[in-house]
Scaffold this active site. Structure first.
Site, PDB file in Angstrom:
ATOM      1  CG  ASP A 373      29.757  50.768  59.774  1.00 40.96           C
ATOM      2  OD1 ASP A 373      31.076  51.828  59.219  1.00 40.96           O
ATOM      3  OD2 ASP A 373      29.175  50.735  60.545  1.00 40.96           O
ATOM      4  CB  THR A 374      34.293  46.175  58.238  1.00 39.67           C
ATOM      5  OG1 THR A 374      32.617  45.347  58.096  1.00 39.67           O
ATOM      6  CG2 THR A 374      34.774  44.199  58.377  1.00 39.67           C
ATOM      7  CB  ILE A 375      38.510  46.796  61.355  1.00 39.50           C
ATOM      8  CG1 ILE A 375      39.063  45.790  62.113  1.00 39.50           C
ATOM      9  CG2 ILE A 375      37.923  48.485  62.334  1.00 39.50           C
ATOM     10  CD1 ILE A 375      39.650  44.893  61.827  1.00 39.50           C
ATOM     11  CB  ILE A 437      33.437  40.646  57.311  1.00 41.16           C
ATOM     12  CG1 ILE A 437      33.544  39.845  57.731  1.00 41.16           C
ATOM     13  CG2 ILE A 437      33.010  42.494  57.662  1.00 41.16           C
ATOM     14  CD1 ILE A 437      33.602  39.458  59.663  1.00 41.16           C
ATOM     15  CG  MET A 455      37.238  48.424  56.401  1.00 45.32           C
ATOM     16  SD  MET A 455      38.258  48.756  57.391  1.00 45.32           S
ATOM     17  CE  MET A 455      39.041  50.339  56.820  1.00 45.32           C
TER      18      MET A 455
END
Length: 564
Positions: A373-375, A437, A455
């Site tokens: 999970d990322t932004i 990422i 993302m």
């Protein structure tokens, strides 16, 4: 019979539910959720509206795109701790308007100096666990902020971090999606020390619309704002992290933090139908998007059309080929000789393309031979500076290790290492793990055209390629390119290092027709419904003549693009 019944059920379900579209739109594609955002003086696109507003505030007060990107990232660490924070890593691509060049930053951390494969063997582990102290690597985000600021920043860091500090002290209303992710992460890491004190309200996770405060994070940001990057890596923060990790049986130490450095790297590119698509080289997976595009360029994608089995089949097979190389070769270049130029070359793509059967899905490909999970956020300013920045804890909120009273979670990116001796990505002390990422950028005729990212773990190279195809082959505008139904291939060559043995499976968002799905089944593809795995998109496009910016954000999440 069971397989046929399952396939028929999938087709019927699609016919009944239909695509999630806005059929009453007056202009543009029917599936677009909204129009593009258009502004002249600056644009910010992030995954949370409050972070977007913080970035705009910095731009309005005279900061540039780099200043605003750091401010927005700090704010996201507060309002979206379920995906990012200063316990994680950062990558960025910057278009500098003054030098008219792209700059790449790798701000990912390394494995602890005292952690090796023997530790896991002694514990009877054949893989690195996802949570707890063992997968923790050095967090690189704060150093990334200061590397960006030292080279390109225009206003003091204390001013940049002030909005996030004030929100952390006074609180903000939690969005519906983040409330959902809070609860999901509580089930994963809620048992670890510090989670309840930092993230729970009255013994439970915050609900939609409730005001959430993080005074510990505010205090940590204040120390960074006044003491600089050394306050994090060589000061009290580093000492607290080191002591906490020792108490938890971990290996990350004060000395590991003090020794950390980020690196400026040269972005790499391929030309796709006249557009130069830029990614960062490994230890990230960005070049997989370039490998996919090099194969797709050899086909008449525009003639196939978006909702066609031929396009989806070709895309999926190109992805499979790229991801076999990804599983075998992508790793820390300081420990391996990775022939990036060959992997992203047109000649190599032509060789790999010959393996694709236009009528049948492959059950297996081998990696080529070489001589979650990322932004994501993006910012552009009046002067023409543009920033493509991505930042993450890895699995949602990370490892569950919350150093005492600091207000953030340390990442679990070390889980990405292999324990297999001789693998490019095998765990070694002081090594950077394979990273998912990736920021992206597109130039045309040596001018900035597009800053974007999507993302979402292993989905990212797939979605990068689809965004480019949607814009260039299918002629969509910036918002349409993100809202268009997406293709996701899973189940092979994931970061575990496993290779494809069964062909994996394909997931299609609503919007692809029953006829297309039926043909894919006949071609040997396995279709499987998934929810929430299609990534999160933000993008800014610059008109090369007028300089006007177009912004777009993810309709599947909380994102907002805004300008002035």
């Amino acid at each position: 019979m069971k397989k046929i019944t399952s396939a028929l059920f999938l087709i019927i379900a699609t016919l009944v539910s239909g695509p999630a579209t806005a059929y009453d739109r007056i202009t543009g594609q029917h599936f677009a959720s909204r129009s593009e955002i258009i502004a002249e003086n600056g644009m910010v696109a992030t995954s949370q509206p409050l972070a977007t507003q913080v970035g705009l505030e910095v731009l309005r007060k005279g900061g540039n795109a780099i200043d605003a990107a750091i401010a927005a990232n700090a704010m996201l660490g507060l309002v979206e701790p379920t995906g990012c924070g200063i316990g994680g890593d950062l990558f960025a691509i910057v278009w500098d308007a003054e030098t008219k060049q792209l700059y790449g930053l790798n701000a990912s951390g390394r494995s602890p100096a005292t952690l090796n494969r023997e530790v896991f063997a002694e514990k009877g582990l054949d893989k690195i666990p996802p949570f707890g102290p063992l997968p923790v690597s050095v967090p690189g985000a704060v150093d990334g902020w200061f590397m960006l600021h030292d080279r390109f920043g225009s206003v003091p860091m204390s001013e940049i971090l002030t909005p996030a500090i004030e929100y952390a002290k006074n609180g903000f209303p939690v969005s519906e999606l983040i409330a959902y992710y809070f609860e999901m992460n509580r089930k994963r890491i809620g048992q670890y020390p510090g989670f309840a004190e930092t993230f729970l309200l009255n013994g439970r996770t915050p609900r939609k619309g409730e005001i959430f405060k993080n005074p510990n994070l505010a205090a940590t940001y204040e120390k960074i704002a006044t003491g600089g990057r050394d306050a994090f890596y060589k000061g009290d923060i580093a000492r607290v992290i080191g002591a906490f990790m020792q108490e938890q049986g971990g290996y990350l130490s004060y000395e590991d933090l003090a020794a950390h450095t980020s690196n400026w790297v040269e972005p790499v590119s391929t030309n796709y139908r006249g557009y130069d698509v830029w990614e960062l080289p490994p230890n990230g997976q960005g070049i997989a998007a370039l490998q996919i595009l090099n194969i797709l360029e050899q086909y008449d994608i525009q003639g196939m059309g978006l909702d066609s089995a031929d396009y989806i089949h070709t895309f999926v097979e190109a992805k499979k080929l790229a991801f076999e190389d990804r599983a075998k070769y992508y790793a820390d270049p300081a420990f391996n000789d990775i022939p990036v130029d060959w992997l992203i070359s047109k000649e190599y793509a032509q060789q790999r393309r010959k393996l694709i059967d236009p009528e049948q899905a492959a059950k297996r490909y081998d990696a080529g031979l070489i001589d979650g999970d990322t932004i994501y956020l993006t910012v552009a300013d009046k002067a023409g500076n543009m920033v493509s920045l991505i930042q993450s804890n890895y699995r949602g909120m990370g490892s569950g290790m919350i150093p005492t009273d600091l207000g953030f979670v340390l990442q679990n990116r070390g889980e990405m290492f292999q324990l297999e001796e001789g693998h490019f990505n095998t765990l070694e002390p002081g090594k950077r793990p394979f990273h998912t990422i990736i920021p992206a950028f597109v130039t045309r005729n040596n001018k900035p055209w597009l800053s974007f990212g999507v993302m979402g773990g292993a989905t990212q190279p797939q979605m990068h390629a689809q965004i480019v195809v949607n814009l260039i082959d299918f002629g969509m505008n910036l918002q349409e390119a993100g809202d268009a139904p997406r293709i996701l291939h899973s189940g092979s060559s994931e970061p575990t290092g496993e290779t494809m043995t069964d062909g994996g499976y394909v997931s299609l968002e609503n919007g692809f027709s029953a006829q297309t799905r039926r043909k894919l089944l006949h071609m040997g593809h396995v279709l499987r419904e998934v929810s929430g795995h299609y990534g999160g998109y933000q993008a800014i496009m610059r008109d090369p003549i007028s300089g006007v910016y177009f912004g777009a954000s993810e309709s599947r999440k909380d994102g907002q693009a805004a300008g002035f």
